[in-house]
Structure formats: C-alpha cells, structure tokens
Write an enzyme that holds these catalytic residues in place. Structure first.
Site, short mmCIF file in Angstrom:
data_model
loop_
_atom_site.label_atom_id
_atom_site.label_comp_id
_atom_site.label_asym_id
_atom_site.label_seq_id
_atom_site.Cartn_x
_atom_site.Cartn_y
_atom_site.Cartn_z
CB SER A 144 -0.90 0.00 1.25
OG SER A 144 -0.14 -0.29 2.41
CE LYS A 197 7.28 -3.05 3.04
NZ LYS A 197 7.09 -1.67 2.58
#
EC number: 1.1.1.94
Length: 339
Positions: A144, A197
């Site tokens: 997001s 990540k």
C-alpha cells in the site's frame, strides 16, 4: 466505530481518511503530534506536507494534546491505530496503559538494537509483549502506498494479530468498496514480511539504478523472497504467509513502485549520492535504512543466511560500493534453489 489514528504522517493520514470516508460512518479522529500541525491541517482541511492532494472528509476530526489527553481519547475509542515510525512504537505502547480497545500499528520494521530492548532489535509484537502485554494488539500491513489509499484506489491489506478481536475490529473499520482487508493470525510472518521487504527494495532500487536489467530485478525479488521466508520460519512464522499480501505482495510493490521510498534510496545510491543525501532528499522516513542492520543481526543470531540483506548493509555502511555489492552476490558459490 470510534477510531483514533495516532500520528499524522502520510500513512496515518491516508488511513484516517479511509476510515472517515467508510460507508459505515466511523467517527474518526486523526491525532497530530503538535497543536501547530493540527491547526495547519484544520485550516487547509488536508495534510499539506504529506498528502496535499487528498482533502479530508468533512467528518474527519483533528486533535492533539499531551499524553494524558491522548490516553483519555484512546480509552473512549473502539480502535486505536498507531501511525508512527518503528522507533516511536515502544513509547506509544507504554502510553496506552489501561486501554481496553484493540490497538494496531502501521509501522513496518525492526526496532533498532539498544540496551532498552534487551536484545537485538524487536518486531512490533515482540515490543508489545515486553512493554504492554495486557493490550489486545496487532498490525495492519500489506502492499500500500499512502497516496493511493487516500485517493480511494483499490488496495488490499492484512489485519494480523493473535487476537480475533483485533482482526475483527480492523476488518470492520477498513474493509469497504476500495479497501479489502484480509485477516491473518500469523503476526510473526506478516511483520517479518513488512520489515524485510523494505531492505530488499533498497537492493532492487540499486539494481535498477545501475541499469542491470529486468533479469537481475526478477532474480533479486525472487531470491529476496527466499531470504525473507528463511528468517520468518526461524522466528516461528508460517511459510504460506510469505506468498500472500504481506510477503510477496508488499515485496513486489515496494521493489518496483515509483512511490517507494526505499527503492528511491537504492536508486540514489546507484547514482553516487551519499546515504545522507539520499535520505535527506526523501522528506519521509525510509524504514529499510534504519532496520537493515537489525535484520542482518537477527539473521546472524539465528544462523539464517541473507546475502542480499548483507549486501545492503555493506552498501549503507560504506564498506562496499554498489559495483562491489553486485559482484559479491554474483560471485557466490553455486547452490541448489531452496528456501
């Protein structure tokens, strides 16, 4: 629902806008860190610094104040969302003593190592277990960008917690026409994915900045996913979590999206910028810069091999140049393709 979002950065603002605009009409308050910030947002009815193109819904309330006022506000709420960098999570959780509402944090990363942590840097759920074990808490994570959530573009997130009450509260608060929220009780896996990540996105930005090609980018993302999974399994996560939104999904978005701050750091380092220059140019926090060393420390402590993350740390520390990092990865001995 009565929802309080604590922290008016880009992501906190986007989440507050989403909750306030929800068809169920949640009573949403965005809590700013200072009265000056609150007044500025109230005058503009937007967050001019972080999301200038995202007007506030008329129903969104703005507030600020001292710790006692915040505690009173959160105790009267149905859900508390903590939207601050990982470095601030410990203090925020400590300040919620006595809060009976479900609590969720938005930050992704490992806390920096330090004597107050009592060990190598911790994930959010580990910090909560140390300082606020009585809280029903979890994380809202997944692929997001704040700008897109604030604009109402289709997004899918993960509500992660060992507590069903927290997962259900997050789904009720945010699941709607433009935002799907999936529940997951593997808080370890979701948090490891969200933290690692960011580190891997720096590596992918470096790859793109050096124009190494699409083959190299695909290899980095794939082997980065293997690194992430290895660390998660060592910490007690489930393997399948890393094939979901908070693993593969968030990794792909952060490694390839032009709005990714961590990817931008890698691009700038490839252009010859110093780390200080790269970070200062962002205007936002790039969590991968701050948690990369802790990721590697935890991995070493557990005997987990993470060569890409090791390379990112060497780059950030200045012990290797971008070209040397790439060479070190390519010159590793042949090995079977396993997680």
């Amino acid at each position: 629902m009565k929802i309080v979002v604590v922290g008016a950065g880009a992501w906190g603002t986007a989440v507050a806008i989403s909750a306030a605009a929800h068809p169920l009409g949640h009573a949403t308050t965005l809590w700013a860190r200072s009265q000056a910030q609150q007044r500025a947002m109230q005058a503009a009815r937007s967050n001019a610094r972080y999301l200038p193109d995202a007007p506030f819904p008329d129903s969104l309330l703005l507030a600020s104040g001292d710790a006692a006022e915040l505690r009173n506000r959160t105790q009267a709420s149905d859900l508390v969302v903590l939207a601050a960098p990982m470095a601030a999570l410990r203090g925020l959780l400590q300040g919620l003593h006595g809060c009976r509402a479900p609590v969720a944090w938005l930050c992704k990363g490992f806390e920096a190592s330090g004597p107050e942590a009592g060990s190598f840097g911790l994930l959010g759920h580990e910090i909560r277990a140390q300082v606020a074990p009585q809280l029903l808490a979890g994380a809202l994570s997944g692929p997001s960008f704040a700008q897109e959530v604030a604009a109402g573009r289709p997004t899918a997130l993960v509500a992660a917690s060992e507590y069903a009450e927290v997962r259900e509260a997050l789904v009720h608060a945010f699941h709607g026409p433009s935002l799907r929220v999936y529940a997951n009780d593997d808080i370890v896996g979701v948090e490891v994915g969200g933290a690692v990540k960011n580190v891997l996105a720096i590596a992918t930005g470096l790859c793109d900045g050096l124009a190494l090609g699409l083959n190299a980018r695909a290899a980095l993302i794939t082997r980065g996913l293997a690194e992430m999974t290895r660390l998660g399994l060592a910490l007690g996560a489930r393997a399948e979590t890393f094939m979901g939104l908070s693993g593969l999904g968030d990794l792909v978005l952060t490694s390839t999206g032009d709005l990714s701050r961590n990817r931008r750091v890698g691009l700038l380092l490839a252009q010859g910028k110093t780390l200080e220059e790269a970070v200062n140019s962002l205007g936002h926090v790039a969590e991968g810069v701050y948690c990369a060393r802790t990721v590697v420390q935890r991995a070493r402590q557990l005997g987990v091999e993470m060569p890409i993350s090791e390379g990112v740390v060497a780059l950030l520390d200045g012990s290797q140049t971008p070209a040397q990092v790439v060479a070190a990865l390519m010159e590793r001995d042949p090995a079977p393709e396993v997680v």
